[in-house]
Scaffold this motif. Structure first.
Motif, PDB file in Angstrom:
ATOM      1  N   MET A   1       1.004  36.430   8.196  1.00 29.93           N
ATOM      2  CA  MET A   1       0.612  35.487   9.275  1.00 29.93           C
ATOM      3  C   MET A   1       1.566  35.991  10.438  1.00 29.93           C
ATOM      4  O   MET A   1       2.440  36.490  10.429  1.00 29.93           O
ATOM      5  CB  MET A   1       0.746  34.108   8.815  1.00 29.93           C
ATOM      6  N   LYS A   2       0.690  35.475  11.735  1.00 28.10           N
ATOM      7  CA  LYS A   2       1.664  35.760  12.790  1.00 28.10           C
ATOM      8  C   LYS A   2       2.021  34.365  13.433  1.00 28.10           C
ATOM      9  O   LYS A   2       1.266  33.298  13.258  1.00 28.10           O
ATOM     10  CB  LYS A   2       1.028  36.345  13.769  1.00 28.10           C
ATOM     11  N   PRO A   3       3.223  34.274  14.301  1.00 24.69           N
ATOM     12  CA  PRO A   3       3.358  33.179  14.735  1.00 24.69           C
ATOM     13  C   PRO A   3       2.412  32.326  15.812  1.00 24.69           C
ATOM     14  O   PRO A   3       1.639  33.171  16.286  1.00 24.69           O
ATOM     15  CB  PRO A   3       4.741  33.358  15.521  1.00 24.69           C
ATOM     16  N   MET A  38      12.461  32.995  12.074  1.00 27.14           N
ATOM     17  CA  MET A  38      11.440  33.887  11.946  1.00 27.14           C
ATOM     18  C   MET A  38      10.373  33.791  10.737  1.00 27.14           C
ATOM     19  O   MET A  38       9.078  33.849  10.916  1.00 27.14           O
ATOM     20  CB  MET A  38      11.906  35.261  11.955  1.00 27.14           C
ATOM     21  N   PRO A  39      10.957  33.514   9.531  1.00 28.04           N
ATOM     22  CA  PRO A  39       9.737  33.699   8.400  1.00 28.04           C
ATOM     23  C   PRO A  39       9.346  32.171   8.753  1.00 28.04           C
ATOM     24  O   PRO A  39       8.010  32.028   8.520  1.00 28.04           O
ATOM     25  CB  PRO A  39      10.663  33.372   7.262  1.00 28.04           C
ATOM     26  N   ASN A  42       6.534  32.718  11.425  1.00 32.38           N
ATOM     27  CA  ASN A  42       5.378  33.474  10.788  1.00 32.38           C
ATOM     28  C   ASN A  42       4.567  32.878   9.972  1.00 32.38           C
ATOM     29  O   ASN A  42       3.220  32.930   9.899  1.00 32.38           O
ATOM     30  CB  ASN A  42       6.130  34.856  10.101  1.00 32.38           C
ATOM     31  N   MET A  43       5.154  31.916   9.180  1.00 31.86           N
ATOM     32  CA  MET A  43       4.226  31.039   8.416  1.00 31.86           C
ATOM     33  C   MET A  43       3.850  29.797   9.178  1.00 31.86           C
ATOM     34  O   MET A  43       3.100  28.915   8.456  1.00 31.86           O
ATOM     35  CB  MET A  43       5.235  30.608   7.206  1.00 31.86           C
ATOM     36  N   ARG A  44       4.093  29.721  10.328  1.00 38.14           N
ATOM     37  CA  ARG A  44       3.566  28.649  11.147  1.00 38.14           C
ATOM     38  C   ARG A  44       4.138  27.005  10.722  1.00 38.14           C
ATOM     39  O   ARG A  44       3.425  26.192  10.781  1.00 38.14           O
ATOM     40  CB  ARG A  44       2.115  28.448  11.332  1.00 38.14           C
ATOM     41  N   ARG A  47       6.168  25.563  15.090  1.00 39.11           N
ATOM     42  CA  ARG A  47       5.336  26.081  16.356  1.00 39.11           C
ATOM     43  C   ARG A  47       5.789  25.518  17.627  1.00 39.11           C
ATOM     44  O   ARG A  47       5.335  24.639  18.046  1.00 39.11           O
ATOM     45  CB  ARG A  47       3.886  25.322  16.014  1.00 39.11           C
TER      46      ARG A  47
END
Length: 275
Positions: A1-3, A38-39, A42-44, A47
């Motif tokens: 996933m992306k942020p 950062m993780p 990436n996993m949202r 936010r």
């Protein structure tokens, strides 16, 4: 996933970072080492609308020491602290704990204050800060407040830091001469978070054991200097007093057993260090 989308601000000073946080409040996340953030991005799980990067802030990367205190800025990487001259003499407990923190790669990016801010109950740096009665310096705009570690850690990944505050630095006291230290832990693999970690301090008039990985915050137990023959009973009483949790890594019983065995090992190491 992306942020999820966010605005990025590279802050050249902690003052600029404090201004960004004051302007945007809880919509901001501070990027220092990024090993936890950062993780989550990436996993949202996180936010933010704004990401404030402080790694280019020169005043955040300073380590200073005087006769009483070792002060570590918000941007100091764990590797940089490990390489600080005479750390073994200035703060031997911190020097013993740092090699247990993650892996070489994560220590090269992760920051000391970032670990404190994340407040994982199994993390070594928050445990060491609590064991030494260290202090967290919080900044809101131009104002600062100092919070002891015992008051800062409120629960699992829960701290006294407000949404519009930034950790400017943490301070570790310099130990008095004649104080011995010990640190040991058990994890699933080298570099993993500890299932149980113990930090010990032994001086002529006090014995202290700090335990991480069992309760939601580090647990500190002080005794008057006791005969080593009484140690087993003291550690057993401590183990049963803890709110040991069960998860996929370990049972409550195993964690209590580790408190007894690791506590004894850390205390013996501290006595040897003090001799």
């Amino acid at each position: 996933m992306k942020p999820a989308p966010f605005d990025y601000v590279r802050c050249d000073s902690l003052e600029e970072a404090a201004e960004v946080i004051a302007q945007h409040g809880d919509a901001v996340r501070v990027l220092a080492g990024g090993q936890s953030l950062m993780p989550m991005l990436n996993m949202r799980l996180s936010r933010p609308s704004v990401l404030a990067d402080i790694m280019q802030a020169g005043d955040a990367r300073q380590i200073t020491a005087d006769k009483a205190t070792l002060r570590i800025g918000a941007g100091v990487r764990q590797t940089a602290l490990s390489a600080y001259p005479d750390l073994c003499k200035i703060n031997p407990l911190l020097a013993r704990a740092l090699p247990w923190v993650g892996h070489t790669q994560t220590r090269a990016r992760g920051t000391v204050c970032g670990s404190v801010a994340h407040a994982d109950p199994s993390a070594e740096i928050p445990l060491t800060l609590a064991a030494l009665d260290g202090t967290v310096i919080l900044r809101r705009g131009g104002k600062r407040r100092r919070v002891t570690a015992s008051d800062f850690f409120l629960g699992m990944m829960l701290t006294d830091k407000a949404d519009d505050e930034i950790i400017e630095a943490v301070e570790f006291p310099i130990l008095s001469e004649g104080t011995g230290v010990g640190f040991c832990e058990v994890g699933r693999r080298k570099g993993d978070f500890a299932i149980v970690a113990c930090a010990a301090l032994v001086s002529p008039d006090r014995v202290r054991l700090a335990v991480g990985g069992v309760n939601d915050t580090p647990v500190i137990r002080d005794w008057d200097a006791f005969d080593p023959a009484e140690e087993s009973d003291a550690l057993n009483a401590l183990a049963w007093s803890l709110d040991a949790r069960e998860d996929l890594h370990a049972s409550a019983r195993y964690r209590r057993d580790l408190v007894r065995s690791l506590g004894a090992k850390a205390l013996q190491e501290a006595r040897t260090c003090a001799a």
